[in-house]
Design a protein around this motif. Sequence first.
Motif, PDB file in Angstrom:
ATOM      1  N   VAL A 167       0.889  -1.271   0.050  1.00 28.22           N
ATOM      2  CA  VAL A 167       0.110  -0.042   0.054  1.00 28.22           C
ATOM      3  C   VAL A 167       0.808   1.177   0.085  1.00 28.22           C
ATOM      4  O   VAL A 167       0.733   2.306  -0.853  1.00 28.22           O
ATOM      5  CB  VAL A 167      -0.949  -0.045   1.228  1.00 28.22           C
ATOM      6  N   ARG A 168       1.863   1.198   0.816  1.00 29.42           N
ATOM      7  CA  ARG A 168       2.760   2.339   0.849  1.00 29.42           C
ATOM      8  C   ARG A 168       3.392   2.536  -0.587  1.00 29.42           C
ATOM      9  O   ARG A 168       3.783   3.869  -0.928  1.00 29.42           O
ATOM     10  CB  ARG A 168       3.901   2.273   2.159  1.00 29.42           C
ATOM     11  N   ALA A 169       3.877   1.614  -1.112  1.00 30.09           N
ATOM     12  CA  ALA A 169       4.843   1.526  -2.453  1.00 30.09           C
ATOM     13  C   ALA A 169       3.740   2.199  -3.514  1.00 30.09           C
ATOM     14  O   ALA A 169       3.928   3.173  -4.340  1.00 30.09           O
ATOM     15  CB  ALA A 169       4.983   0.303  -2.711  1.00 30.09           C
ATOM     16  N   ALA A 170       2.273   1.762  -3.280  1.00 31.37           N
ATOM     17  CA  ALA A 170       1.267   2.397  -4.218  1.00 31.37           C
ATOM     18  C   ALA A 170       1.056   3.678  -3.920  1.00 31.37           C
ATOM     19  O   ALA A 170       0.984   4.530  -5.108  1.00 31.37           O
ATOM     20  CB  ALA A 170       0.106   1.476  -4.133  1.00 31.37           C
ATOM     21  N   GLU A 171       1.134   4.151  -2.846  1.00 33.12           N
ATOM     22  CA  GLU A 171       1.104   5.681  -2.641  1.00 33.12           C
ATOM     23  C   GLU A 171       2.113   6.424  -3.228  1.00 33.12           C
ATOM     24  O   GLU A 171       2.137   7.747  -3.553  1.00 33.12           O
ATOM     25  CB  GLU A 171       1.016   5.904  -1.259  1.00 33.12           C
ATOM     26  N   GLU A 172       3.366   5.732  -3.208  1.00 32.04           N
ATOM     27  CA  GLU A 172       4.492   6.475  -4.052  1.00 32.04           C
ATOM     28  C   GLU A 172       4.566   6.553  -5.297  1.00 32.04           C
ATOM     29  O   GLU A 172       4.778   7.740  -6.058  1.00 32.04           O
ATOM     30  CB  GLU A 172       5.710   5.889  -3.362  1.00 32.04           C
ATOM     31  N   VAL A 173       3.865   5.437  -5.844  1.00 34.07           N
ATOM     32  CA  VAL A 173       3.663   5.297  -7.292  1.00 34.07           C
ATOM     33  C   VAL A 173       2.710   6.127  -7.879  1.00 34.07           C
ATOM     34  O   VAL A 173       2.790   6.846  -8.919  1.00 34.07           O
ATOM     35  CB  VAL A 173       3.620   3.943  -7.920  1.00 34.07           C
ATOM     36  N   CYS A 174       1.663   6.495  -6.958  1.00 34.95           N
ATOM     37  CA  CYS A 174       0.367   7.237  -7.489  1.00 34.95           C
ATOM     38  C   CYS A 174       0.506   8.416  -6.386  1.00 34.95           C
ATOM     39  O   CYS A 174      -0.563   8.297  -5.648  1.00 34.95           O
ATOM     40  CB  CYS A 174      -0.891   6.501  -7.505  1.00 34.95           C
ATOM     41  N   PRO A 175       1.166   9.396  -6.343  1.00 33.78           N
ATOM     42  CA  PRO A 175       1.307  10.388  -5.183  1.00 33.78           C
ATOM     43  C   PRO A 175       0.165  11.393  -5.694  1.00 33.78           C
ATOM     44  O   PRO A 175      -0.259  11.601  -6.690  1.00 33.78           O
ATOM     45  CB  PRO A 175       2.410  11.062  -5.436  1.00 33.78           C
ATOM     46  N   ALA A 176      -0.245  11.806  -4.547  1.00 27.75           N
ATOM     47  CA  ALA A 176      -1.278  12.969  -4.490  1.00 27.75           C
ATOM     48  C   ALA A 176      -0.595  14.334  -4.910  1.00 27.75           C
ATOM     49  O   ALA A 176       0.515  14.475  -4.235  1.00 27.75           O
ATOM     50  CB  ALA A 176      -2.021  13.183  -3.038  1.00 27.75           C
ATOM     51  N   PRO A 177      -1.269  15.428  -5.265  1.00 26.82           N
ATOM     52  CA  PRO A 177      -0.558  16.380  -5.289  1.00 26.82           C
ATOM     53  C   PRO A 177      -0.067  17.214  -4.283  1.00 26.82           C
ATOM     54  O   PRO A 177      -0.632  17.170  -3.169  1.00 26.82           O
ATOM     55  CB  PRO A 177      -1.435  17.651  -6.217  1.00 26.82           C
ATOM     56  N   SER A 178       1.088  17.853  -4.098  1.00 26.00           N
ATOM     57  CA  SER A 178       1.605  18.357  -2.761  1.00 26.00           C
ATOM     58  C   SER A 178       0.503  19.487  -2.560  1.00 26.00           C
ATOM     59  O   SER A 178       0.249  20.189  -3.277  1.00 26.00           O
ATOM     60  CB  SER A 178       3.091  19.028  -3.040  1.00 26.00           C
ATOM     61  N   GLY A 179       0.421  19.554  -1.264  1.00 27.24           N
ATOM     62  CA  GLY A 179      -0.563  20.477  -0.537  1.00 27.24           C
ATOM     63  C   GLY A 179      -2.043  20.331  -0.636  1.00 27.24           C
ATOM     64  O   GLY A 179      -2.759  21.079  -0.504  1.00 27.24           O
ATOM     65  N   THR A 180      -2.474  19.032  -1.167  1.00 24.58           N
ATOM     66  CA  THR A 180      -3.624  18.701  -1.299  1.00 24.58           C
ATOM     67  C   THR A 180      -3.983  17.733  -0.225  1.00 24.58           C
ATOM     68  O   THR A 180      -3.369  16.526  -0.195  1.00 24.58           O
ATOM     69  CB  THR A 180      -4.075  18.114  -2.491  1.00 24.58           C
ATOM     70  N   ARG A 181      -5.126  17.898   0.640  1.00 26.35           N
ATOM     71  CA  ARG A 181      -5.374  16.914   1.403  1.00 26.35           C
ATOM     72  C   ARG A 181      -6.826  15.930   0.933  1.00 26.35           C
ATOM     73  O   ARG A 181      -6.541  14.964   1.358  1.00 26.35           O
ATOM     74  CB  ARG A 181      -6.126  17.706   2.852  1.00 26.35           C
ATOM     75  N   LEU A 182      -7.304  16.444  -0.289  1.00 29.20           N
ATOM     76  CA  LEU A 182      -8.232  15.592  -0.517  1.00 29.20           C
ATOM     77  C   LEU A 182      -7.625  14.653  -1.850  1.00 29.20           C
ATOM     78  O   LEU A 182      -7.020  15.578  -2.708  1.00 29.20           O
ATOM     79  CB  LEU A 182      -9.699  16.537  -1.197  1.00 29.20           C
ATOM     80  N   ILE A 183      -7.896  13.490  -1.817  1.00 26.52           N
ATOM     81  CA  ILE A 183      -7.341  12.684  -2.743  1.00 26.52           C
ATOM     82  C   ILE A 183      -8.250  12.582  -4.004  1.00 26.52           C
ATOM     83  O   ILE A 183      -9.541  12.049  -3.859  1.00 26.52           O
ATOM     84  CB  ILE A 183      -6.791  11.339  -2.124  1.00 26.52           C
ATOM     85  N   GLN A 184      -7.942  12.879  -5.185  1.00 28.27           N
ATOM     86  CA  GLN A 184      -8.840  12.805  -6.308  1.00 28.27           C
ATOM     87  C   GLN A 184      -9.112  11.060  -6.576  1.00 28.27           C
ATOM     88  O   GLN A 184      -8.386  10.431  -6.263  1.00 28.27           O
ATOM     89  CB  GLN A 184      -7.776  13.444  -7.635  1.00 28.27           C
ATOM     90  N   PRO A 185     -10.285  10.926  -7.057  1.00 24.57           N
ATOM     91  CA  PRO A 185     -10.693   9.592  -7.236  1.00 24.57           C
ATOM     92  C   PRO A 185      -9.869   8.892  -8.366  1.00 24.57           C
ATOM     93  O   PRO A 185      -9.635   7.924  -8.426  1.00 24.57           O
ATOM     94  CB  PRO A 185     -12.013   9.922  -8.020  1.00 24.57           C
ATOM     95  N   ALA A 186      -9.123   9.645  -9.296  1.00 26.74           N
ATOM     96  CA  ALA A 186      -8.277   9.004 -10.076  1.00 26.74           C
ATOM     97  C   ALA A 186      -6.978   8.467  -9.679  1.00 26.74           C
ATOM     98  O   ALA A 186      -6.620   7.369  -9.905  1.00 26.74           O
ATOM     99  CB  ALA A 186      -7.956  10.015 -11.426  1.00 26.74           C
ATOM    100  N   ILE A 187      -6.659   9.238  -8.548  1.00 30.65           N
ATOM    101  CA  ILE A 187      -5.404   8.683  -7.576  1.00 30.65           C
ATOM    102  C   ILE A 187      -5.939   7.653  -6.680  1.00 30.65           C
ATOM    103  O   ILE A 187      -4.999   6.722  -6.721  1.00 30.65           O
ATOM    104  CB  ILE A 187      -4.759   9.862  -6.877  1.00 30.65           C
ATOM    105  N   GLN A 188      -6.937   7.518  -6.014  1.00 32.96           N
ATOM    106  CA  GLN A 188      -7.579   6.505  -5.434  1.00 32.96           C
ATOM    107  C   GLN A 188      -7.476   5.050  -6.372  1.00 32.96           C
ATOM    108  O   GLN A 188      -7.176   4.267  -5.920  1.00 32.96           O
ATOM    109  CB  GLN A 188      -8.790   6.843  -4.780  1.00 32.96           C
TER     110      GLN A 188
END
Length: 121
Positions: free
Chosen positions: A70-91
């Motif tokens: 899961v952590r690796a997936a978070e690194e591979v599919c990062p959220a834009p910096s400064g954003t608290r809300l994760i976009q559906p495409a990133i999820q």
Amino acid sequence: MTHESSMKQVAISRPKITLLMVLCGVVGAAASGAVSAASVDNGVPSLVVRYSPDTLATDTGVRSLYRRIVRAAEEVCPAPSGTRLIQPAIQECRAQSVARAVHQINNPRLAALYAASYKSG
């Protein structure tokens, strides 16, 4: 058998289609057809998670490996910096990356943990 030779690895990669869908939203509908026709395997960011098959023998080991995936997936599919809300495409990118890794490892305990985690959100 040495410790090194008993290690396995799984590649956690970003689904290129999901990344392209995000880019297409920015570029526009005209570019989406051409972009989505691109090869899925070229230039896709990925990380390798190494694990010992012995890890999969215990619930604790399986949970630990799953967290690493899961952590690796978070690194591979990062959220834009400064954003608290994760976009559906990133999820979706992260979900597909984790699902692909779990499928590649092909272990019933890991698959069960994935299924339980996926249902609980």
